[in-house]
Motif scaffolding. Structure first.
Motif, PDB file in Angstrom:
ATOM      1  N   MET A  45       0.892  -1.229   0.065  1.00  0.00           N
ATOM      2  CA  MET A  45       0.058  -0.086  -0.023  1.00  0.00           C
ATOM      3  C   MET A  45       0.636   1.260   0.147  1.00  0.00           C
ATOM      4  O   MET A  45       0.442   2.274  -0.300  1.00  0.00           O
ATOM      5  CB  MET A  45      -0.926   0.027   1.090  1.00  0.00           C
ATOM      6  N   GLY A  46       2.228   1.141   0.289  1.00  0.00           N
ATOM      7  CA  GLY A  46       3.007   2.338   0.228  1.00  0.00           C
ATOM      8  C   GLY A  46       3.132   2.821  -1.297  1.00  0.00           C
ATOM      9  O   GLY A  46       3.463   4.205  -1.527  1.00  0.00           O
ATOM     10  N   ASP A  47       2.619   2.059  -2.217  1.00  0.00           N
ATOM     11  CA  ASP A  47       2.538   2.400  -3.686  1.00  0.00           C
ATOM     12  C   ASP A  47       1.409   3.236  -3.907  1.00  0.00           C
ATOM     13  O   ASP A  47       1.288   3.840  -5.108  1.00  0.00           O
ATOM     14  CB  ASP A  47       2.476   1.098  -4.609  1.00  0.00           C
ATOM     15  N   PHE A  48       0.531   3.653  -2.926  1.00  0.00           N
ATOM     16  CA  PHE A  48      -0.455   4.479  -3.035  1.00  0.00           C
ATOM     17  C   PHE A  48       0.160   5.895  -3.427  1.00  0.00           C
ATOM     18  O   PHE A  48      -0.627   6.766  -3.536  1.00  0.00           O
ATOM     19  CB  PHE A  48      -1.608   4.606  -1.954  1.00  0.00           C
ATOM     20  N   VAL A  49       1.211   5.963  -2.969  1.00  0.00           N
ATOM     21  CA  VAL A  49       1.741   7.625  -3.272  1.00  0.00           C
ATOM     22  C   VAL A  49       1.716   7.725  -4.811  1.00  0.00           C
ATOM     23  O   VAL A  49       1.527   9.065  -5.213  1.00  0.00           O
ATOM     24  CB  VAL A  49       3.103   7.694  -2.717  1.00  0.00           C
ATOM     25  N   PHE A  50       2.005   6.871  -5.697  1.00  0.00           N
ATOM     26  CA  PHE A  50       1.727   6.769  -7.137  1.00  0.00           C
ATOM     27  C   PHE A  50       0.236   7.309  -7.233  1.00  0.00           C
ATOM     28  O   PHE A  50      -0.099   8.059  -8.461  1.00  0.00           O
ATOM     29  CB  PHE A  50       2.371   5.627  -7.844  1.00  0.00           C
ATOM     30  N   LEU A  51      -0.624   6.650  -6.658  1.00  0.00           N
ATOM     31  CA  LEU A  51      -2.104   7.078  -6.845  1.00  0.00           C
ATOM     32  C   LEU A  51      -2.217   8.577  -6.528  1.00  0.00           C
ATOM     33  O   LEU A  51      -3.078   9.306  -7.329  1.00  0.00           O
ATOM     34  CB  LEU A  51      -3.126   6.207  -6.160  1.00  0.00           C
ATOM     35  N   SER A 189      11.059   9.920  -5.172  1.00  0.00           N
ATOM     36  CA  SER A 189      11.044  11.533  -4.847  1.00  0.00           C
ATOM     37  C   SER A 189      11.665  12.226  -6.055  1.00  0.00           C
ATOM     38  O   SER A 189      11.674  13.419  -5.745  1.00  0.00           O
ATOM     39  CB  SER A 189      11.868  11.843  -3.607  1.00  0.00           C
ATOM     40  N   ASN A 190      12.003  11.596  -7.010  1.00  0.00           N
ATOM     41  CA  ASN A 190      12.491  12.220  -8.407  1.00  0.00           C
ATOM     42  C   ASN A 190      11.664  12.596  -9.172  1.00  0.00           C
ATOM     43  O   ASN A 190      10.799  11.724  -9.679  1.00  0.00           O
ATOM     44  CB  ASN A 190      13.772  11.507  -8.926  1.00  0.00           C
ATOM     45  N   TYR A 197       3.207   9.386 -14.024  1.00  0.00           N
ATOM     46  CA  TYR A 197       1.957   9.170 -13.207  1.00  0.00           C
ATOM     47  C   TYR A 197       1.580  10.632 -13.138  1.00  0.00           C
ATOM     48  O   TYR A 197       0.190  10.768 -13.435  1.00  0.00           O
ATOM     49  CB  TYR A 197       2.433   8.949 -11.755  1.00  0.00           C
ATOM     50  N   PHE A 198       2.174  11.594 -13.431  1.00  0.00           N
ATOM     51  CA  PHE A 198       1.657  13.111 -13.507  1.00  0.00           C
ATOM     52  C   PHE A 198       0.949  12.967 -14.997  1.00  0.00           C
ATOM     53  O   PHE A 198      -0.150  13.559 -15.148  1.00  0.00           O
ATOM     54  CB  PHE A 198       2.681  14.133 -13.144  1.00  0.00           C
ATOM     55  N   THR A 242       2.797  -2.442 -14.121  1.00  0.00           N
ATOM     56  CA  THR A 242       1.468  -3.048 -13.264  1.00  0.00           C
ATOM     57  C   THR A 242       0.962  -1.935 -12.734  1.00  0.00           C
ATOM     58  O   THR A 242      -0.346  -1.777 -12.567  1.00  0.00           O
ATOM     59  CB  THR A 242       1.942  -3.988 -12.620  1.00  0.00           C
ATOM     60  N   ILE A 243       1.592  -0.899 -12.101  1.00  0.00           N
ATOM     61  CA  ILE A 243       1.065  -0.071 -10.993  1.00  0.00           C
ATOM     62  C   ILE A 243       0.513   1.026 -11.838  1.00  0.00           C
ATOM     63  O   ILE A 243      -0.647   1.484 -11.617  1.00  0.00           O
ATOM     64  CB  ILE A 243       2.295   0.584 -10.448  1.00  0.00           C
ATOM     65  N   LEU A 244       1.150   1.616 -13.107  1.00  0.00           N
ATOM     66  CA  LEU A 244       0.542   2.790 -13.538  1.00  0.00           C
ATOM     67  C   LEU A 244      -0.950   2.440 -14.019  1.00  0.00           C
ATOM     68  O   LEU A 244      -2.038   3.163 -13.945  1.00  0.00           O
ATOM     69  CB  LEU A 244       1.451   3.401 -14.556  1.00  0.00           C
ATOM     70  N   PRO A 245      -0.962   1.082 -14.977  1.00  0.00           N
ATOM     71  CA  PRO A 245      -2.456   0.907 -15.348  1.00  0.00           C
ATOM     72  C   PRO A 245      -3.461   0.788 -14.333  1.00  0.00           C
ATOM     73  O   PRO A 245      -4.494   1.023 -14.468  1.00  0.00           O
ATOM     74  CB  PRO A 245      -2.172  -0.318 -16.357  1.00  0.00           C
TER      75      PRO A 245
END
Length: 344
Positions: A45-51, A189-190, A197-198, A242-245
């Protein structure tokens, strides 16, 4: 469509804030918990930062894209609104965290964080509010937002910029962020690494009217695609493929109207303080640790549930109270300003 509010995004913001918080509690608490839920769900769930990045880009476009493109807002107005939204609460929690462990190193970090420009540092990781790296990244995005709007001024240009951002992301992962070039660095953070994602948030904004029409008939297929994509994350691990889609599809699904899962009073309330919950939850977790309450029970599962619940409850109450106080102070200041202008 420019000023339309997508209430389903409230549920997405609330989910992301709570997900990151419960993951941090489990990871930092040292709980010996195994199994699918702990390892595959909560652990990722730490990957929710990308969300958060996708939703932030989409939401900012909803509010300012047209104004920036058509020069309806000045740079001073735009950045003043961004400072006003982020700085008061962020400054408060940074100062509180610094007060717990004051030293020269923390003082320099505090100064850098209060500028909100620390995301421009080569390594923006801070011990003062460690999760604050995300605010540094977001503010770099704000600084670059006029350029971002130029890059997505039309759909063809936006897709080209998105493709370039994907290429740079892969180059960062396989070359630029290698051990011989970067040491002790959090790639998330880069801004170059996070750019896809933006940009996907910007693309969703450009197609928002078509997406809204599509969701009238295809809301359930989109939801199934969300679950299918999430299953790929679990099966093949986290990567941009996988995360981006997965998060893009979740953002698209959240644009549908009248979704009881994402659009309700609880989601709206938590969404309104989602940034504040994200920023302050670790402060309360550390307090629980110092009080030796993080392992209150012999069973690690019970201890984790208790600690996560108390941490979230404290973060929610604190965030709401502080935001309410800020709102009252701002209202009184505005009233005094209006009275002064009338009397003069």
């Amino acid at each position: 469509m420019e000023n339309k509010r997508y209430n389903g995004l409230d549920g997405v913001r609330a989910l992301a804030a709570i997900g990151v918080a419960v993951m941090h509690v489990m990871y930092n608490g040292g709980y010996k918990i195994s199994g699918f839920i702990a390892e595959k769900l909560i652990g990722n769930m730490g990957d929710f930062v990308f969300l958060f990045m996708i939703v932030s880009a989409f939401s900012l476009c909803c509010g300012y894209y047209d104004k920036i493109i058509n020069k309806k807002i000045s740079p001073t107005e735009f950045y003043a609104k961004r400072f006003k939204r982020i700085l008061p609460f962020f400054a408060l929690v940074c100062i509180m965290d610094f007060a717990l462990s004051p030293d020269a190193k923390s003082a320099m970090e505090l100064f850098a964080e209060l500028t909100l420009c620390f995301g421009l540092l080569p390594n923006p990781q801070m011990s003062v509010i460690g999760v604050g790296w995300f605010i540094g990244l977001i503010f770099v995005f704000y600084i670059a937002f006029p350029f971002f709007c130029s890059l997505i001024a039309n759909k063809r240009r936006a897709w080209s910029a998105f493709a370039v951002s994907i290429a740079l992301n892969l180059m960062c992962e396989y070359y630029f962020f290698s051990a011989d070039r970067v040491v002790n660095f959090d790639y998330r953070s880069n801004i170059i690494y996070a750019a896809p994602y933006f940009f996907i948030g910007g693309l969703i904004y450009l197609y928002r009217d078509s997406i809204s029409k599509m969701l009238v008939k295809l809301k359930y297929p989109v939801l199934l695609l969300c679950f299918g994509s999430a299953a790929l994350v679990i099966a093949f691990g986290r990567s941009i493929w996988t995360i981006l889609p997965t998060f893009a599809l979740l953002t698209v699904y959240a644009m549908r109207e009248n979704s009881p899962l994402l659009e309700n009073k609880a989601a709206a309330f938590l969404s309104s303080i989602s940034m504040e919950i994200y920023l302050c939850h670790m402060m309360f977790f550390r307090l629980i640790e110092k009080l030796k309450l993080s392992h209150l029970f012999e069973n690690d599962i019970l201890s984790y549930i208790f600690t996560a619940a108390v941490t979230l409850a404290a973060a929610i109450v604190f965030s709401f109270a502080v935001k309410k106080i800020f709102s009252i102070v701002e209202s009184k200041a505005l009233c005094r300003k209006n009275l002064t202008e009338r009397s003069s």
